[in-house]
Every structure is written in structure tokens, then in C-alpha cells.
Write an enzyme that holds these catalytic residues in place. Structure first.
Site, PDB file in Angstrom:
ATOM      1  N   GLY A 104      12.478  -7.187  -3.393  1.00  7.44           N
ATOM      2  CA  GLY A 104      13.724  -7.457  -2.318  1.00  7.44           C
ATOM      3  C   GLY A 104      14.197  -8.881  -2.077  1.00  7.44           C
ATOM      4  O   GLY A 104      15.180  -9.111  -1.362  1.00  7.44           O
TER       5      GLY A 104
ATOM      6  N   LEU B  94      -4.105 -30.826 -10.220  1.00 11.90           N
ATOM      7  CA  LEU B  94      -3.279 -31.622 -11.203  1.00 11.90           C
ATOM      8  C   LEU B  94      -2.332 -32.549 -10.443  1.00 11.90           C
ATOM      9  O   LEU B  94      -1.359 -32.388  -9.897  1.00 11.90           O
ATOM     10  CB  LEU B  94      -2.484 -30.638 -11.978  1.00 11.90           C
ATOM     11  CG  LEU B  94      -2.894 -29.840 -13.017  1.00 11.90           C
ATOM     12  CD1 LEU B  94      -2.014 -28.860 -13.673  1.00 11.90           C
ATOM     13  CD2 LEU B  94      -3.535 -30.536 -14.018  1.00 11.90           C
TER      14      LEU B  94
ATOM     15  N   CYS C 158       0.746  -1.354   0.045  1.00 12.94           N
ATOM     16  CA  CYS C 158       0.056   0.088   0.056  1.00 12.94           C
ATOM     17  C   CYS C 158       0.896   1.452  -0.025  1.00 12.94           C
ATOM     18  O   CYS C 158       1.955   1.223   0.397  1.00 12.94           O
ATOM     19  CB  CYS C 158      -1.162  -0.027   1.320  1.00 12.94           C
ATOM     20  SG  CYS C 158      -2.200  -0.928   1.086  1.00 12.94           S
TER      21      CYS C 158
ATOM     22  N   ASN D 156      -0.257 -13.835 -10.095  1.00 12.98           N
ATOM     23  CA  ASN D 156      -1.133 -14.787  -9.438  1.00 12.98           C
ATOM     24  C   ASN D 156      -2.044 -14.259  -8.528  1.00 12.98           C
ATOM     25  O   ASN D 156      -1.870 -13.485  -7.655  1.00 12.98           O
ATOM     26  CB  ASN D 156      -0.126 -15.572  -8.529  1.00 12.98           C
ATOM     27  CG  ASN D 156       1.020 -16.450  -9.047  1.00 12.98           C
ATOM     28  OD1 ASN D 156       0.865 -16.767  -9.985  1.00 12.98           O
ATOM     29  ND2 ASN D 156       2.135 -16.513  -8.463  1.00 12.98           N
TER      30      ASN D 156
ATOM     31  N   HIS E 120      -1.531  -6.721  -7.624  1.00  9.54           N
ATOM     32  CA  HIS E 120       0.014  -6.543  -7.993  1.00  9.54           C
ATOM     33  C   HIS E 120       0.207  -7.890  -8.930  1.00  9.54           C
ATOM     34  O   HIS E 120      -0.471  -8.898  -9.028  1.00  9.54           O
ATOM     35  CB  HIS E 120       0.777  -6.423  -7.074  1.00  9.54           C
ATOM     36  CG  HIS E 120       1.017  -7.866  -6.174  1.00  9.54           C
ATOM     37  ND1 HIS E 120       0.038  -8.331  -5.196  1.00  9.54           N
ATOM     38  CD2 HIS E 120       2.242  -8.524  -6.308  1.00  9.54           C
ATOM     39  CE1 HIS E 120       0.497  -9.296  -4.808  1.00  9.54           C
ATOM     40  NE2 HIS E 120       1.726  -9.747  -5.285  1.00  9.54           N
TER      41      HIS E 120
ATOM     42  N   GLN F 242       3.884  -9.409 -11.136  1.00 12.28           N
ATOM     43  CA  GLN F 242       5.404  -9.549 -11.009  1.00 12.28           C
ATOM     44  C   GLN F 242       5.916  -9.537 -12.394  1.00 12.28           C
ATOM     45  O   GLN F 242       5.381  -9.842 -13.509  1.00 12.28           O
ATOM     46  CB  GLN F 242       5.935 -10.738 -10.219  1.00 12.28           C
ATOM     47  CG  GLN F 242       5.656 -10.696  -8.821  1.00 12.28           C
ATOM     48  CD  GLN F 242       6.013 -12.026  -8.057  1.00 12.28           C
ATOM     49  OE1 GLN F 242       7.267 -12.099  -7.921  1.00 12.28           O
ATOM     50  NE2 GLN F 242       5.151 -12.770  -7.378  1.00 12.28           N
TER      51      GLN F 242
ATOM     52  N   HIS G  38      -6.119  -1.108  -1.858  1.00 10.61           N
ATOM     53  CA  HIS G  38      -5.743  -2.278  -1.516  1.00 10.61           C
ATOM     54  C   HIS G  38      -6.815  -3.220  -2.060  1.00 10.61           C
ATOM     55  O   HIS G  38      -6.537  -4.434  -2.111  1.00 10.61           O
ATOM     56  CB  HIS G  38      -5.689  -2.440  -0.056  1.00 10.61           C
ATOM     57  CG  HIS G  38      -5.325  -3.645   0.576  1.00 10.61           C
ATOM     58  ND1 HIS G  38      -3.981  -3.995   0.410  1.00 10.61           N
ATOM     59  CD2 HIS G  38      -6.373  -4.359   1.446  1.00 10.61           C
ATOM     60  CE1 HIS G  38      -3.956  -5.160   1.176  1.00 10.61           C
ATOM     61  NE2 HIS G  38      -5.254  -5.339   1.845  1.00 10.61           N
TER      62      HIS G  38
ATOM     63  N   PHE H  55      -2.796 -39.168 -12.143  1.00  3.93           N
ATOM     64  CA  PHE H  55      -2.674 -39.666 -13.755  1.00  3.93           C
ATOM     65  C   PHE H  55      -2.052 -38.187 -14.402  1.00  3.93           C
ATOM     66  O   PHE H  55      -1.175 -38.226 -15.070  1.00  3.93           O
ATOM     67  CB  PHE H  55      -3.805 -39.983 -14.428  1.00  3.93           C
ATOM     68  CG  PHE H  55      -3.703 -40.301 -15.687  1.00  3.93           C
ATOM     69  CD1 PHE H  55      -3.101 -41.614 -16.325  1.00  3.93           C
ATOM     70  CD2 PHE H  55      -3.871 -39.232 -16.622  1.00  3.93           C
ATOM     71  CE1 PHE H  55      -3.130 -41.932 -17.478  1.00  3.93           C
ATOM     72  CE2 PHE H  55      -3.684 -39.548 -18.045  1.00  3.93           C
ATOM     73  CZ  PHE H  55      -3.399 -40.918 -18.495  1.00  3.93           C
ATOM     74  N   GLU H  56      -2.469 -37.275 -14.005  1.00  9.36           N
ATOM     75  CA  GLU H  56      -2.170 -36.159 -14.639  1.00  9.36           C
ATOM     76  C   GLU H  56      -0.686 -35.344 -14.343  1.00  9.36           C
ATOM     77  O   GLU H  56       0.012 -34.930 -15.156  1.00  9.36           O
ATOM     78  CB  GLU H  56      -2.880 -34.574 -14.320  1.00  9.36           C
ATOM     79  CG  GLU H  56      -4.569 -34.791 -14.805  1.00  9.36           C
ATOM     80  CD  GLU H  56      -5.487 -34.124 -13.952  1.00  9.36           C
ATOM     81  OE1 GLU H  56      -5.843 -33.401 -14.380  1.00  9.36           O
ATOM     82  OE2 GLU H  56      -5.919 -34.437 -12.751  1.00  9.36           O
TER      83      GLU H  56
END
Length: 370
Positions: free
Chosen positions: A77, A328, A54, A166, A179, A181, A121, A331-332
Site C-alpha cells: 500500500g 559501514l 497476521c 530484511n 515476510h 518484499q 507471527h 574509511f568504508e
């Protein structure tokens, strides 16, 4: 009995990665008693003094954020790769050829950045105005251009910029603040490298870019298109692995953000907003996903530019509801990826939703009338 794509098991080929995906649509009918995610409620304030992203707060490194009012970029960082580190000592020994053959190692250098999408935020793409998302697109572009210049003029080891987000705890995101990256490496990572390789092979064999043919085919068939505008279309890929996986594809051959027109930047912001609103509206929750941009490398050669075609991948985990996700496993992991819902069924569900009005805005409108 004739074969039914909506009920019978089949495999679909992914030409981007030269792999196959098992589709088992009949499994979508099975009951679920497994893990459920917590519903994605967002009761967070506009500003959180304890949030290290923030405006005005202090990060874990001790550095203070400025009182930024739009997007904000800073060097991570705790980066996954660093600029300053020694090269590994690689010794050549004829007496241990097996070890040299199987235990390969190389140093990796680069830099990592955090991109705050908004000073607020509690916002994410679907609740941001198009102009605010446009600022994010411009920030991505400026970062691409800056790092490209630093690589050229300062000889920094920058080759490929992987921009990603993400979103949500289901995708491992530890901070609610909107946010993404950007990791800049001295080599092209495995996933885009595989795509480039198959793009080059396809064009050599067929005389056209793979994604050019794919865009034209999806525009012709239309059944997997979720939404589109003048410059981009969103599809659930024919070979999708995740239940509501999508690709954002440029309609013309644009290698990278660097070559966008102003209109294309506006259209990219618009279609990101449209898609993410549909995602949130699907299960009326803050829809988690991992998203990333695939584009040309920095200071790309003529051949690298020819192979590149700007696109984005969205990989959301939710399957049946706001609380049931796909895993996942089994089998995957050991065989090949598998999905229950067909790409066409997923596209139908997404295209039936509004890409303009967020479910929370609609709820607020309804509550104001009572």
C-alpha cells in the site's frame, strides 16, 4: 617473517562489482566499547491482533487480510514505485548543456509486493519446516511467472523483479512477522546490472561464466564452503564485506526461478533452512540480515539469459556477538569497504555449527530432560 593472511592487512578483489575490499584480520583482537544491539529474543505470540501482516487483521490502508494458512502476497500500500504516474517532462535546451550533462533524470515505474512467509507471527526461516520454506520458493516462482506474463500480455512496465528480505530491527525491519518484499521495476537496478555487465565481460574474455568458474574453484578449494547439497552451495565469498556474509550459488547454470526443476526447488528450500539455522546458532539469537535473489530479468533476451546465473546474497551485520554489529562508516564510506575477520575464518565458524537443529529446539530438549 612471512606474510600471514590471518594476521596481515591485504586487499581482495570482487569480480562481480569490479571493486576491492580491505581485510585487516589483526583488528579482530581490538576491544569494543561502542554501540551494542539488543539480544534477539523472540517472545512473540503465534498471532498478534495488532500486526498488520497476521491473518484476519486490518492493514494501515484499511484492507483486511484473509485468514491465510500458508504464504500470502499482496500489493504494498506504500510502494517505492508505482504503475500509474505521468512521465517527466524532459526538455532539451542547448543553452544549458552543463545542467543536462550533470543533472540526469528519468521516470521509474513498477509495482511493489509484500510476501508473508507464514501465518505464524513468531516464525522465521530457521524455525520453519522445509516444506514451509518450499511454499515460499514456489510463491517467489509464481510471482516471477505472473509478472512476466503481465509484462508480455498486458504491456505492463515490468523488467526486473528484485526479491529480498530484511530480517531484524538491526536491518531496519519494522515488523517481526516473517515476510519479504518484491519490487518490480521497468529497468534493471544498479547492483544486478553491474553483475550482468561483468559476467558478460568475463565470458567474452575467458569463454566461461564467471560464477561457473567461481563455483568450480570453491568446490575445489572447499575452505570457504559452509554447506552444500546436490543443487546449491553456500560460501563466504572470498571478497565478502560483511563479517558473516554468504552467497547461495546454483551449481548449474540456472538463469532464474523459472527454470528450476522440482528437485532444485526442494534443494533451495533445504539450503536456506540449513544456512539460517547456522546463522541463529552462531550467537544463539535471531540473526539479522538483508537477503536478496539475483537472477535473469523478466522476459529476458537470449543475451540476458546467457549472462544470468541464479544466486542469493545474505548480508548480516553481526560481528562479535548477538549485540555487536559492524558499521559501514568512515574509511568504508569514503575509501573502500573493510573487514576484520577473513572469509576463511568466518566460513570455519559457520561450518562448525549445526544446520539441522536450531539452538532453541536443543534448549527445549535439554529443559524437558530436567
Amino acid at each position: 617473517m612471512s606474510f600471514d593472511l590471518t594476521d596481515h592487512s591485504h586487499a581482495r578483489y570482487n569480480p562481480l562489482t569490479d571493486s576491492w575490499i580491505l581485510v585487516s584480520p589483526h583488528r579482530a583482537k581490538r576491544p569494543w566499547l561502542g554501540q551494542q544491539e539488543k539480544p534477539g529474543r523472540n517472545d512473540a505470540p503465534d498471532h498478534d491482533d495488532k500486526c498488520y501482516l497476521c491473518p484476519g487483521t486490518t492493514r494501515a490502508t484499511g484492507e483486511q487480510n484473509p485468514d491465510y494458512e500458508s504464504t500470502y502476497v499482496f500489493t504494498n500500500g506504500y510502494p517505492a514505485v508505482k504503475l500509474e504516474q505521468p512521465d517527466p517532462e524532459l526538455t532539451v535546451s542547448n543553452c544549458d548543456a552543463l545542467k543536462e550533462r550533470l543533472f540526469k533524470l528519468k521516470g521509474v515505474k513498477g509495482n511493489c509486493y509484500v510476501i508473508c512467509f507464514s501465518p505464524k507471527h513468531n516464525l522465521s526461516f530457521p524455525q520453519m519446516a522445509q516444506s514451509e520454506i518450499m511454499n515460499v520458493v514456489k510463491t517467489w516462482t509464481n510471482l516471477f511467472q505472473t509478472l512476466e506474463k503481465e509484462a508480455l500480455e498486458e504491456n505492463k512496465p515490468y523488467k526486473y523483479l528484485q526479491i529480498f528480505e530484511n530480517k531484524g530491527t538491526a536491518m531496519g525491519c519494522s515488523n517481526l512477522h516473517p515476510h519479504g518484499q518484491a519490487w518490480c521495476l521497468d529497468s534493471i537496478p544498479s547492483e544486478p546490472a553491474k553483475e550482468f555487465d561483468h559476467f558478460e565481460k568475463y565470458e567474452h574474455q575467458h569463454g566461461a561464466h564467471l560464477l561457473e568458474d567461481y563455483v568450480n574453484l570453491e568446490l575445489r578449494e572447499k575452505e570457504r564452503i559452509v554447506c552444500e547439497n546436490d543443487s546449491f552451495l553456500v560460501v563466504v565469498p572470498y571478497w565478502a564485506v560483511w563479517p558473516f556474509e554468504t552467497m547461495v550459488l546454483s551449481k548449474r547454470r540456472i538463469p532464474s526461478l523459472n527454470q528450476f526443476t522440482d528437485k532444485e526447488r526442494e534443494d533451495l528450500a533445504s539450503i536456506i533452512r540449513n544456512l539460517t539455522i547456522r546463522y541463529d546458532n552462531l550467537f544463539e539469537t535471531s540473526f539479522p540480515y538483508s537477503m536478496g535473489l539475483h537472477q535473469a530479468s523478466l522476459n529476458a533476451t537470449e543475451g540476458e539469459l546467457k549472462a544470468a546465473w541464479f544466486h542469493m546474497h545474505f548480508y548480516p551485520p553481526l560481528l562479535r556477538s548477538a549485540t555487536v554489529r559492524k558499521f559501514l562508516v568512515g574509511f568504508e564510506l569514503l575509501g573502500q569497504p573493510q573487514r576484520d575477520l577473513t572469509a576463511e575464518q568466518a566460513a570455519d565458524r559457520l561450518k562448525a555449527l549445526s544446520g539441522e537443529v536450531h539452538y532453541l529446539a536443543k534448549l527445549e530438549q535439554e529443559e524437558s530432560k530436567t
